[in-house]
Design a protein around this motif. Structure first.
Motif, mmCIF file in Angstrom:
data_model
loop_
_atom_site.group_PDB
_atom_site.id
_atom_site.type_symbol
_atom_site.label_atom_id
_atom_site.label_comp_id
_atom_site.label_asym_id
_atom_site.label_seq_id
_atom_site.Cartn_x
_atom_site.Cartn_y
_atom_site.Cartn_z
ATOM 1 N N ALA A 166 0.817 -1.218 0.000
ATOM 2 C CA ALA A 166 0.000 0.000 0.000
ATOM 3 C C ALA A 166 0.851 1.270 0.000
ATOM 4 O O ALA A 166 0.552 2.243 0.680
ATOM 5 C CB ALA A 166 -0.975 -0.003 1.166
ATOM 6 N N VAL A 167 1.923 1.245 -0.788
ATOM 7 C CA VAL A 167 2.795 2.410 -0.967
ATOM 8 C C VAL A 167 2.606 2.901 -2.400
ATOM 9 O O VAL A 167 2.511 2.102 -3.331
ATOM 10 C CB VAL A 167 4.275 2.027 -0.716
ATOM 11 C CG1 VAL A 167 5.208 3.159 -1.070
ATOM 12 C CG2 VAL A 167 4.469 1.593 0.722
ATOM 13 N N SER A 168 2.542 4.199 -2.576
ATOM 14 C CA SER A 168 2.419 4.745 -3.926
ATOM 15 C C SER A 168 3.675 4.389 -4.736
ATOM 16 O O SER A 168 4.794 4.634 -4.278
ATOM 17 C CB SER A 168 2.261 6.263 -3.860
ATOM 18 O OG SER A 168 2.315 6.806 -5.162
ATOM 19 N N PRO A 169 3.512 3.827 -5.935
ATOM 20 C CA PRO A 169 4.676 3.477 -6.760
ATOM 21 C C PRO A 169 5.584 4.670 -7.055
ATOM 22 O O PRO A 169 6.792 4.512 -7.187
ATOM 23 C CB PRO A 169 4.065 2.928 -8.049
ATOM 24 C CG PRO A 169 2.715 2.454 -7.651
ATOM 25 C CD PRO A 169 2.263 3.377 -6.563
ATOM 26 N N SER A 170 5.015 5.872 -7.123
ATOM 27 C CA SER A 170 5.831 7.050 -7.424
ATOM 28 C C SER A 170 6.863 7.327 -6.329
ATOM 29 O O SER A 170 7.912 7.905 -6.596
ATOM 30 C CB SER A 170 4.955 8.277 -7.645
ATOM 31 O OG SER A 170 4.257 8.604 -6.458
ATOM 32 N N VAL A 171 6.568 6.894 -5.115
ATOM 33 C CA VAL A 171 7.519 7.063 -4.009
ATOM 34 C C VAL A 171 8.801 6.280 -4.296
ATOM 35 O O VAL A 171 9.892 6.699 -3.927
ATOM 36 C CB VAL A 171 6.880 6.607 -2.676
ATOM 37 C CG1 VAL A 171 7.904 6.539 -1.566
ATOM 38 C CG2 VAL A 171 5.730 7.514 -2.304
ATOM 39 N N LEU A 172 8.672 5.157 -4.988
ATOM 40 C CA LEU A 172 9.828 4.321 -5.305
ATOM 41 C C LEU A 172 10.437 4.641 -6.673
ATOM 42 O O LEU A 172 11.658 4.608 -6.835
ATOM 43 C CB LEU A 172 9.427 2.840 -5.294
ATOM 44 C CG LEU A 172 8.834 2.295 -3.998
ATOM 45 C CD1 LEU A 172 8.413 0.848 -4.178
ATOM 46 C CD2 LEU A 172 9.822 2.435 -2.868
ATOM 47 N N LEU A 173 9.595 4.947 -7.638
ATOM 48 C CA LEU A 173 10.074 5.051 -9.019
ATOM 49 C C LEU A 173 10.972 6.258 -9.278
ATOM 50 O O LEU A 173 11.969 6.146 -9.996
ATOM 51 C CB LEU A 173 8.890 5.050 -9.986
ATOM 52 C CG LEU A 173 8.072 3.757 -10.002
ATOM 53 C CD1 LEU A 173 6.901 3.877 -10.962
ATOM 54 C CD2 LEU A 173 8.935 2.562 -10.352
ATOM 55 N N MET A 174 10.653 7.402 -8.723
ATOM 56 C CA MET A 174 11.491 8.582 -8.973
ATOM 57 C C MET A 174 12.885 8.417 -8.376
ATOM 58 O O MET A 174 13.883 8.670 -9.067
ATOM 59 C CB MET A 174 10.812 9.851 -8.456
ATOM 60 C CG MET A 174 11.515 11.118 -8.917
ATOM 61 S SD MET A 174 11.748 11.251 -10.713
ATOM 62 C CE MET A 174 10.104 11.574 -11.263
ATOM 63 N N PRO A 175 13.030 7.965 -7.127
ATOM 64 C CA PRO A 175 14.382 7.722 -6.619
ATOM 65 C C PRO A 175 15.128 6.660 -7.428
ATOM 66 O O PRO A 175 16.339 6.750 -7.625
ATOM 67 C CB PRO A 175 14.149 7.250 -5.180
ATOM 68 C CG PRO A 175 12.832 7.819 -4.805
ATOM 69 C CD PRO A 175 12.027 7.845 -6.070
ATOM 70 N N MET A 176 14.386 5.659 -7.920
ATOM 71 C CA MET A 176 15.024 4.633 -8.748
ATOM 72 C C MET A 176 15.540 5.235 -10.052
ATOM 73 O O MET A 176 16.629 4.873 -10.527
ATOM 74 C CB MET A 176 14.031 3.500 -9.043
ATOM 75 C CG MET A 176 13.745 2.621 -7.860
ATOM 76 S SD MET A 176 12.360 1.479 -8.128
ATOM 77 C CE MET A 176 12.807 0.682 -9.648
ATOM 78 N N ALA A 177 14.784 6.159 -10.638
ATOM 79 C CA ALA A 177 15.215 6.799 -11.881
ATOM 80 C C ALA A 177 16.504 7.595 -11.666
ATOM 81 O O ALA A 177 17.446 7.504 -12.459
ATOM 82 C CB ALA A 177 14.110 7.708 -12.417
ATOM 83 N N PHE A 178 16.547 8.360 -10.577
ATOM 84 C CA PHE A 178 17.768 9.121 -10.275
ATOM 85 C C PHE A 178 18.942 8.188 -9.985
ATOM 86 O O PHE A 178 20.068 8.432 -10.406
ATOM 87 C CB PHE A 178 17.538 10.075 -9.095
ATOM 88 C CG PHE A 178 16.699 11.266 -9.437
ATOM 89 C CD1 PHE A 178 17.065 12.123 -10.459
ATOM 90 C CD2 PHE A 178 15.536 11.528 -8.733
ATOM 91 C CE1 PHE A 178 16.286 13.231 -10.779
ATOM 92 C CE2 PHE A 178 14.748 12.627 -9.050
ATOM 93 C CZ PHE A 178 15.128 13.481 -10.071
ATOM 94 N N ALA A 179 18.680 7.107 -9.265
ATOM 95 C CA ALA A 179 19.741 6.151 -8.943
ATOM 96 C C ALA A 179 20.290 5.483 -10.200
ATOM 97 O O ALA A 179 21.496 5.235 -10.303
ATOM 98 C CB ALA A 179 19.218 5.105 -7.964
ATOM 99 N N SER A 180 19.422 5.225 -11.175
ATOM 100 C CA SER A 180 19.906 4.611 -12.422
ATOM 101 C C SER A 180 20.820 5.578 -13.174
ATOM 102 O O SER A 180 21.824 5.166 -13.755
ATOM 103 C CB SER A 180 18.739 4.175 -13.311
ATOM 104 O OG SER A 180 18.115 5.277 -13.935
ATOM 105 N N LEU A 181 20.492 6.862 -13.126
ATOM 106 C CA LEU A 181 21.357 7.857 -13.769
ATOM 107 C C LEU A 181 22.710 7.941 -13.071
ATOM 108 O O LEU A 181 23.757 7.975 -13.727
ATOM 109 C CB LEU A 181 20.683 9.226 -13.759
ATOM 110 C CG LEU A 181 19.439 9.363 -14.629
ATOM 111 C CD1 LEU A 181 18.757 10.692 -14.370
ATOM 112 C CD2 LEU A 181 19.795 9.227 -16.091
ATOM 113 N N LEU A 182 22.689 7.983 -11.759
ATOM 114 C CA LEU A 182 23.942 8.061 -11.004
ATOM 115 C C LEU A 182 24.791 6.810 -11.207
ATOM 116 O O LEU A 182 26.002 6.897 -11.392
ATOM 117 C CB LEU A 182 23.659 8.273 -9.520
ATOM 118 C CG LEU A 182 23.092 9.633 -9.140
ATOM 119 C CD1 LEU A 182 22.719 9.654 -7.664
ATOM 120 C CD2 LEU A 182 24.072 10.735 -9.467
ATOM 121 N N GLY A 183 24.169 5.648 -11.170
ATOM 122 C CA GLY A 183 24.907 4.408 -11.398
ATOM 123 C C GLY A 183 25.495 4.350 -12.793
ATOM 124 O O GLY A 183 26.611 3.874 -13.000
#
Length: 140
Positions: free
Chosen positions: A96-113
């Motif tokens: 019951a967590v909004s997917p956007s809470v996870l997806l935006m940090p994941m997008a930034f992390a993929s760029l940094l990685g």
């Protein structure tokens, strides 16, 4: 490529010359590695036991973002995000967590990685080739 050769835009003796560039083969191998990791189920296998314990967004964000970042260092950053994104959205729905809470940090992390290694993102390989032409030594 065929249209360019038939119309005369590309000389026939140069039609396949692009394949001699190392960049093409590096990108192709990175894409193959991404596909192999995705199809192997390796990420699902590793995350299975962890996901049973990770219920709060405070723990989910660093878990998924960190995983994407690590994968982005070894493969294309977009591929890493594509592998982890379905797992993260399914887990978000279950907890019951909004997917956007996870997806935006994941997008930034993929760029940094992707910025850490040459294979993480294609511009890194291009810049390394340009540096080799100018300085005489590519990035390592």
């Amino acid at each position: 490529m065929i249209v360019g050769a038939v119309t005369g835009i590309i000389p026939l003796d140069e039609v396949y010359s692009g394949f001699s560039n190392d960049l093409i083969w590096i990108i192709a191998s990175a894409l193959l590695l991404s596909a192999a990791i995705s199809r192997s189920g390796f990420v699902d296998h590793i995350l299975g036991p962890l996901l049973l314990r990770v219920k709060s967004p405070t723990l989910q964000v660093p878990l998924f973002a960190g995983l994407v970042m690590l994968l982005s260092m070894a493969m294309k950053n977009v591929g890493a995000l594509a592998i982890v994104m379905p797992i993260a959205t399914q887990h978000a729905q279950k907890t019951a967590v909004s997917p956007s809470v996870l997806l935006m940090p994941m997008a930034f992390a993929s760029l940094l990685g992707g910025l850490v290694t040459l294979v993480g993102t294609s511009p890194n390989i291009i810049v390394s080739g340009v540096r080799e032409g100018i300085v005489g030594k590519p990035f390592e």
